[in-house]
Design a protein around this motif. Structure first.
Motif, PDB file in Angstrom:
ATOM      1  N   HIS A   1      60.270  22.238  19.247  1.00 56.62           N
ATOM      2  CA  HIS A   1      59.151  22.995  20.671  1.00 56.62           C
ATOM      3  C   HIS A   1      60.004  23.354  21.586  1.00 56.62           C
ATOM      4  CE1 HIS A   1      56.104  23.418  22.453  1.00 56.62           C
ATOM      5  NE2 HIS A   1      55.934  23.316  23.514  1.00 56.62           N
ATOM      6  N   PHE A   2      60.946  21.675  21.383  1.00 56.22           N
ATOM      7  CA  PHE A   2      61.632  22.862  23.101  1.00 56.22           C
ATOM      8  C   PHE A   2      62.690  24.104  22.723  1.00 56.22           C
ATOM      9  CE2 PHE A   2      60.332  19.338  25.355  1.00 56.22           C
ATOM     10  CZ  PHE A   2      59.901  19.575  26.330  1.00 56.22           C
ATOM     11  N   GLU A   3      63.750  23.550  21.444  1.00 57.68           N
ATOM     12  CA  GLU A   3      64.456  24.538  21.192  1.00 57.68           C
ATOM     13  C   GLU A   3      64.012  25.875  21.284  1.00 57.68           C
ATOM     14  OE1 GLU A   3      67.828  25.098  17.958  1.00 57.68           O
ATOM     15  OE2 GLU A   3      66.939  23.342  17.745  1.00 57.68           O
ATOM     16  N   ALA A   4      62.643  26.241  20.575  1.00 59.25           N
ATOM     17  CA  ALA A   4      62.200  27.638  20.570  1.00 59.25           C
ATOM     18  C   ALA A   4      61.573  28.142  22.376  1.00 59.25           C
ATOM     19  CB  ALA A   4      61.361  27.667  20.168  1.00 59.25           C
TER      20      ALA A   4
ATOM     21  N   PRO B   1      70.150  30.303  24.481  1.00 59.02           N
ATOM     22  CA  PRO B   1      70.859  29.986  23.416  1.00 59.02           C
ATOM     23  C   PRO B   1      72.412  29.123  24.541  1.00 59.02           C
ATOM     24  CG  PRO B   1      70.462  31.821  22.774  1.00 59.02           C
ATOM     25  CD  PRO B   1      69.602  31.868  24.209  1.00 59.02           C
ATOM     26  N   LYS B   2      72.613  29.610  25.528  1.00 57.83           N
ATOM     27  CA  LYS B   2      73.478  28.785  26.442  1.00 57.83           C
ATOM     28  C   LYS B   2      72.742  27.361  27.104  1.00 57.83           C
ATOM     29  CE  LYS B   2      71.980  30.854  30.598  1.00 57.83           C
ATOM     30  NZ  LYS B   2      72.379  31.554  31.864  1.00 57.83           N
ATOM     31  N   GLN B   3      71.959  27.052  26.594  1.00 52.97           N
ATOM     32  CA  GLN B   3      71.304  25.889  27.571  1.00 52.97           C
ATOM     33  C   GLN B   3      71.007  24.778  25.691  1.00 52.97           C
ATOM     34  OE1 GLN B   3      67.140  27.543  28.870  1.00 52.97           O
ATOM     35  NE2 GLN B   3      68.086  27.194  30.957  1.00 52.97           N
ATOM     36  N   PHE B   4      71.640  25.191  24.937  1.00 59.01           N
ATOM     37  CA  PHE B   4      71.078  23.913  23.731  1.00 59.01           C
ATOM     38  C   PHE B   4      71.809  22.995  23.418  1.00 59.01           C
ATOM     39  CE2 PHE B   4      69.609  28.045  20.012  1.00 59.01           C
ATOM     40  CZ  PHE B   4      68.510  28.339  21.312  1.00 59.01           C
ATOM     41  N   SER B   5      72.608  22.915  24.160  1.00 56.47           N
ATOM     42  CA  SER B   5      73.114  21.450  24.684  1.00 56.47           C
ATOM     43  C   SER B   5      72.766  20.503  25.540  1.00 56.47           C
ATOM     44  CB  SER B   5      74.458  21.530  25.607  1.00 56.47           C
ATOM     45  OG  SER B   5      74.591  22.578  26.924  1.00 56.47           O
ATOM     46  N   MET B   6      71.431  20.868  26.009  1.00 54.00           N
ATOM     47  CA  MET B   6      70.473  19.831  26.217  1.00 54.00           C
ATOM     48  C   MET B   6      69.864  19.575  25.201  1.00 54.00           C
ATOM     49  SD  MET B   6      69.167  21.984  30.322  1.00 54.00           S
ATOM     50  CE  MET B   6      68.754  19.969  30.296  1.00 54.00           C
TER      51      MET B   6
END
Length: 979
Positions: free
Chosen positions: A829-832, A836-841
């Motif tokens: 849910h959060f990944e959607a 893309p640059k915040q996927f490390s979280m």
């Protein structure tokens, strides 16, 4: 004397003697050099008396460059032997040079090249070896008898005679003008009669005269000899003189005939035509004078016409008229006394128009921005706006857009003020007499009233920006039309230059007749003109400024003044709004200036968006001073956030650029909301955990519906359903994707809290990263706190539990497993919603999952450790003896049954089996150690039989438990293997 030195004393022979033959051969091989011109022309070939061998008539073209005897300066033999004198004069000078002799300096002939020694270098190289051979042959061979000795004798005699003449007469610089030379030739002593010596001096003078006469005779004899050698040339000169006279007579007749023909042609063909051309020039001059007077009358009407145009706000027409008049005054009417002050008057009038246009544009901007904000976004008086902008561009007033920007700021303030006043006046609870300040009145509104006010402000600002965009687009379209016109003009000039370059290389046959110092081309028709001239003529004929001056057949170019070519050329263009405008060619703006102006106008639209956002931020901050926004609940803040996000997107769509002020304010409020939201949920979770007794709770139907909604692929809080007639009873287990989960009440509420976080992210996308961090913190807090309460036995002191049972441990493990089940769904849910640059979280979820799995493994290890300590305690007292089964094994089977009863309903069957396999492994280890201590081996003896009976009892009881009947216990491992 000069002839004696220039001619050879030896005559040329035509004999076949080797000496002369060899010399002639050498000259044939020598490079030909331009011969010296003879005194007379060359002898004509053929018979002189034959008239067919001569030209029929003289040719001026062919004979004008031929050298004749008239090119020579002095004929020296004729001068020295003047046949016109009857006798020789006694005077020395006239006797020597003749009466008519004139001593002039002979200029170098331009027909003769300058001969230097280098010209004879090649000849010398070729003749030197031949001369040596010739000299060698002369020494060997005797001279022939046929050699003419007389010639040699004559030559020697002439040389001997010339030697009698003093050398001073032979010097090349001989001149009687020199006093020394004169005294040497004529001593003054011979002419003096003083001292009684007159008779002797007279005799000496006579003797000197006779001596000089003798010298003269010697020279004349040698000259005569030379002339005799050139007798043929002399007679040829006489013959050429008669021929030249014939040529001159015929040439004179031809010239006379040619002049008669030219005179007839002049009278018949030219005189009348030239008179027609003179009359045409006179008529054209009269027409030009008439046109000049008409032009003066038109210029005289300039000021009244400008005043009339200004009265109707036709600024562009007035400026064009002033510019045209200024150009006419400078080019065609320059120096006219009656118009000497008109130029300065027009300049002052132009400055006045500049001020009027700026004031008019300011008034237009004020009227356009302050009209009622309705849905109508039409441009106010587009024709007036286009005319103003075009006039300002014409006058290079490129900062007019700043006036519009200042009006935007004032209008934005007034919009908010008017909206607040209108809203406050409709609320009865606010007493405007008590609360005077507008900001204080606004703070007295509740959230729905304030929310409606904010919505109204945003709608007004949206219409405000749309109007500004429409107006600025019209202004930019005018700028781009002028820019496009400049580009077309440059392309046209390049094309004309290329055509003129091509036409200049073509040899045109257009003739110009000259008359009175002027070039006249009016006599030719347009069809005879070159293409460029024809195009120019057609353009002048099509010019709107040219008009016929009379009913005569006068072409329009004749009637127009000279300024018709310098008048402003205009072209018609249409703005996006459909307004037609005329663009003249006198716009003195560069492409760089126009592009910079267009960019500034576009930047003004961005500034309008920033102004609206800034005013909205100030309005928002004024309401947030008393902590009003921080006190909003989730639904209210979500509604506020959606409203602000919608306004931000609308402004971005209208203006084409993001404004960060309002978005930053929203983010700041969202961060405060997130902090408060998280602290409330974390506090609530902490209170629930502190009061949790870790007993299985019933699952209300609403929680089951909540879980079912998540199972359908969406994470959202279900809408509250109306109360049904029959309420559904709570269930014992929570069903998640077909699996039963026994859970506590805290976990049920935790699931709801997690879904609230996810729902908040959907409602406010800007807080996704903050919510992810806060949710990770909440999950970590639940994991660590539940570990403290259950595994750490913190619940004994917090809640007052007597002990932490295996059921508590199993229930805690199952609750953790339920949370682990939802972590991948939460992560997706959060990944959607992340960039893309915040996927490390998302790594936070991986760490949480690992921590939860470690926690579950620790609970399983704790359950095994409980049984392990029990086995150690019971089996350490085990003795192999009757009765069978022993009390120790009965007690172990009883504890195993209790363990199974406590966890079977809480844990899935697979986990129960894995847990009992680990417990069985611990049991076998302790039994094996005790048997080794008792020295009981698998030898089939009595002790072995007793142990086997006890183990069989254990195996039977364990496999009789529910779900463990197929468990492979592998009890053979209790015996030591034989080595």
């Amino acid at each position: 004397m000069a002839s004696s030195h220039s001619s050879s004393p030896v005559p040329q022979s035509n004999s076949s003697d080797a000496f002369f033959k060899k010399e002639m051969d050498a000259t044939k091989r020598f490079r030909p050099v331009q011969s010296l011109p003879d005194v007379c022309p060359k002898e004509p070939t053929g018979n002189i008396s034959d008239p067919s061998n001569l030209c029929d008539s003289p040719s001026l073209v062919a004979d004008q460059h031929r050298w004749t005897i008239y090119h020579s300066k002095v004929n020296l033999p004729a001068a020295l032997n003047d046949p016109r004198l009857a006798k020789r004069e006694s005077d020395f000078f006239t006797k020597t040079w003749g009466v008519d002799f004139v001593d002039t300096e002979v200029t170098p002939s331009f027909y003769l090249p300058q001969i230097t020694k280098e010209h004879f270098a090649l000849y010398q190289q070729e003749i030197t070896p031949r001369e040596k051979v010739h000299e060698r042959c002369k020494s060997i061979c005797t001279p022939k008898d046929t050699f003419d000795g007389t010639l040699l004798h004559t030559h020697d005699k002439s040389r001997t005679d010339l030697e009698q003449v003093p050398k001073i007469f032979m010097k090349p610089d001989f001149a009687l003008e020199d006093s020394l030379t004169f005294n040497a030739v004529l001593p003054w002593s011979h002419f003096s009669t003083a001292g009684g010596k007159g008779n002797r001096d007279a005799a000496s003078s006579k003797l000197l005269q006779e001596k000089l006469s003798h010298y003269l005779d010697i020279v004349e004899v040698n000259i005569a000899h030379q002339i005799s050698l050139r007798s043929e040339a002399f007679f040829h000169a006489m013959t050429s003189q008669h021929e030249l006279q014939d040529y001159l007579r015929k040439t004179s007749q031809a010239v006379k005939l040619l002049r008669e023909k030219i005179s007839k042609i002049d009278k018949v063909m030219c005189e009348g035509s030239l008179r027609v051309l003179r009359l045409s020039l006179t008529r054209n001059n009269c027409i030009k004078a008439y046109n000049k007077l008409k032009l003066m009358a038109t210029v005289h009407q300039t000021q009244p016409t400008v005043q009339l145009l200004l009265s109707t706000s036709e600024f562009v027409g007035a400026l064009d008229l002033i510019a045209t008049t200024q150009e006419v005054l400078q080019q065609e009417l320059q120096g006219i006394h009656s118009f000497r002050h008109l130029g300065s008057q027009l300049c002052e009038l132009e400055k006045l128009i500049d001020k009027m246009m700026i004031a008019e544009f300011s008034t237009y901007a004020r009227n356009d921005l302050n009209r009622p904000l309705e849905d109508d976004c039409q441009i106010l008086e587009e024709e007036r706006l286009v005319s103003l902008v075009f006039g300002l561009l014409k006058q290079r007033k490129l900062n007019f857009y700043e006036i519009y920007g200042d009006e935007m700021i004032i209008t934005a303030k007034n919009i908010i003020k008017q909206c607040v006043v209108n809203t406050v006046s409709q609320i009865e609870e606010i007493d405007t007499e008590v609360v005077v300040k507008l900001a204080d009145q606004m703070r007295m509104m509740n959230f729905p009233q304030w929310f409606d006010l904010l919505k109204n402000i945003f709608s007004k600002f949206t219409i405000f920006l749309k109007r500004i965009k429409a107006t600025l687009n019209t202004i930019r379209s005018v700028v781009f039309l002028v820019l496009d016109k400049n580009q077309k003009n440059r392309d046209l000039e390049d094309t004309l230059q290329k055509n003129s370059a091509k036409d200049s290389t073509v040899d045109t046959e257009v003739a110009y007749l000259t008359h009175e110092g002027m070039f006249i081309s009016d006599a030719f028709s347009e069809g005879d003109l070159p293409p460029v001239a024809a195009d120019t003529t057609s353009q002048r004929n099509a010019s709107p400024n040219s008009e016929p001056c009379s009913s005569d057949s006068v072409s329009e170019p004749e009637c127009t003044t000279d300024s018709s070519s310098s008048k402003e050329q205009t072209s018609s263009s249409v703005t996006p709004g459909g307004v037609e405008m005329m663009i003249s060619d006198d716009m003195k703006l560069t492409d760089l200036e126009l592009v910079r102006l267009a960019n500034n106008i576009q930047e003004l639209l961005y500034n309008a968006s920033d102004i609206c956002h800034d005013r909205s931020v100030k309005f928002l901050m004024a309401r947030a001073k008393d902590g009003f926004l921080e006190k909003l609940n989730s639904n209210e803040f979500v509604a506020l956030s959606r409203l602000m996000e919608g306004f931000i997107l609308d402004t971005e769509q209208i203006c084409g650029r993001k404004s960060m002020s309002l978005r930053g304010a929203l983010q700041s409020q969202a961060n405060r909301f997130v902090n408060r939201f998280h602290e409330e949920r974390k506090t609530k979770l902490s209170l629930l955990l502190d009061n949790e007794r870790w007993k299985q709770a019933e699952v209300p139907a609403e929680f089951q519906d909540l879980v079912d909604s998540v199972s359908d692929g969406r994470i959202s809080l279900p809408e509250k359903k109306p109360a049904a007639t029959e309420e559904r009873k709570p269930t014992e287990f929570l069903i998640v994707e077909g699996q039963k989960y026994a859970t506590v009440g805290t976990v049920l509420l935790l699931i709801r809290i997690i879904l609230e976080y996810c729902q908040c992210v959907d409602n406010i996308p800007s807080i996704t990263t903050d919510m992810l961090t806060r949710l990770s913190d909440l999950l970590k807090y639940f994991n660590s706190r539940s570990c403290q309460l259950v595994l750490g036995a913190g619940a004994l002191q917090v809640v007052g539990l007597k002990t932490i049972t295996t059921k508590n441990l199993a229930l805690s493990s199952r609750c953790l497993q339920l949370i682990v089940h939802y972590i991948p769904i939460i992560r997706a849910h959060f990944e959607a919603r992340l960039q893309p640059k915040q996927f490390s979280m998302l790594r936070h979820f991986d760490h949480i999952t690992k921590d939860y799995h470690d926690h579950i493994a620790e609970i399983s290890a704790k359950l095994v450790a409980i049984m392990d300590s029990l086995f150690d305690k019971l089996l350490s007292k085990y003795e192999v003896k009757a009765p069978v089964p022993s009390a120790c094994f009965r007690n172990i089977c009883k504890q195993m049954a209790k363990m199974h009863e406590a966890i079977y309903d809480l844990l899935p069957e697979e986990q129960t089996q894995m847990l009992f396999l680990r417990i069985n492994a611990s049991y076998k280890l302790h039994l094996k150690r005790q048997l080794a201590h008792l020295n009981v081996v698998n030898d089939g003896g009595p002790l072995n039989g007793l142990v086997t009976s006890d183990v069989a009892f254990y195996t039977g009881n364990l496999q009789a438990l529910k779900g463990l009947n197929n468990l492979d216990l592998n009890m053979a491992e209790i015996w030591e293997q034989k080595r």
